[in-house]
Design an enzyme around this catalytic site. Sequence first.
Site, PDB file in Angstrom:
ATOM      1  CD  GLU A  88      88.997 -24.617  -3.338  1.00 11.03           C
ATOM      2  OE1 GLU A  88      88.501 -24.853  -4.644  1.00 11.03           O
ATOM      3  OE2 GLU A  88      88.592 -23.447  -2.903  1.00 11.03           O
ATOM      4  CG  ASP A 141      85.940 -22.880   5.559  1.00 10.72           C
ATOM      5  OD1 ASP A 141      86.985 -22.527   5.358  1.00 10.72           O
ATOM      6  OD2 ASP A 141      85.745 -24.201   4.890  1.00 10.72           O
TER       7      ASP A 141
END
Lengths: 255, 207
Positions: free
Chosen positions: A130, A11
């Site tokens: 998600e 990330d």
Amino acid sequence: MSRIRLIARLDVKAPNLIKGIHLEGLRKIGDPNEFARRYYEQGADEILYMDIVASLYQRNSLLDIVERTTRDVFVPITVGGGIRSTEDARAAFRAGADKVAINTAAIHRPELVSEMARSFGSQAMVLSIEAKRHAHAAGWEAFTDNGREHTGRDVVEWAKRGVELGCGEILLTSVDQEGTRAGFDIDLVKAVSTAVPVPVIASGGMGSAEHLIDVVNNGCADAVAMADILHYGRSDLASIRKATANAGIDVRIVE
Amino acid sequence: MTQADITIVDYGVGNVLSVARAVTQAGGRPNLSSNPAEIAHAERLILPGVGAFGDCIQALRARPGLEMAIRDFAASGRPMLGICVGMQVLFDVGEEFGEHRGLGLIPGRVRAIPAKTTDGAPQKVPHIGWSPLSIPDHRSLGWTDTILAEIQPGGAFYSSIRSQLGQTIRHIASPIPSTVASASPLRSCAAISPAPSSIPKKAVRSG
């Protein structure tokens, strides 16, 4: 049955590699290029870059990082975060990405998945989901913006829809488990993986090789993304791969 | 070995930078080009691609002179490599999102991989991952006259494909040796038998 893939997930909040808990509370970890190269050398099957602030075209953005990564990393690179159009995707491919992942843009305009699949092929079009468990009911809801924005979409239904639209792979991140090192949401991964005919990448919660073995054997994951177990050096890909192979799971053997 | 000049066809499709880096890593000098004259007279040619068959062949044909340049190059007998859909378009026809006419340099159709193996077990498509390569039975010389000459059988290649016949061979510059692992034990969700090993189709023209 394809071999199970071990994917290093990075990330990024350019120019830094970061890590959070439940996709929030971000901590800087270091230079993403250095980490990507280390993971490639340890035998990662793929590298996954997620830009958590969607800064695609800013100076020193994720695409600059990707471009540098392709100099010394020779496994496939997936890029997600901030890709809103086929033009954005094209820029990512030109920077050296092999696949792109989209979440928010697909929620807002599902046809984008089809447009991308037609332009770049399904194999390069990853639908990123998600997922958060419903607080008072069974099932999971899809979220955007690092698990902050509700979409009202059921995860399993959205995954099936994504496949109808042409996505070739699903990156399934459990917001509940992400950053906890407490293991994957096995039920979630199994629910999606058995509902769709395309590969599913399980992401969020890996704290040990046992968690990986669990999500493959009991969650039917086709690939596993891991982040802070690698970033903080709690384990390395070579040991994880060995433990996985020893558990009877078919993985690439890196010599 | 002297450095070879490798011309990579740049037709707005594909991960050309990734291909160029792989060429450099393998000891070649990459040159991205969309110039038909340069392509027709290249020393060695790579036709890259990340994309759907129809879009790619359309992008290629939209560039004046490009198709003819690639044909001229192929007719010269100099080495040519198609990667991913860049290899698939070398065939007669592709069936991805409708039927599309390819370059027809290699006879054959590119079809979707079925959702079940020949044994009837379900398999996930696209096929994505590192898979061992096997020498097909009909090749008595193995891979000696191909780009795979230095690869040991069982060497793993990354492929990400939903079509077969045209094989997709990616990241060829740095194949990572691997041994063929034993078949996975039965799992409640897995295909019961491993998918049949595919037969690499000759996508390389050696000169």
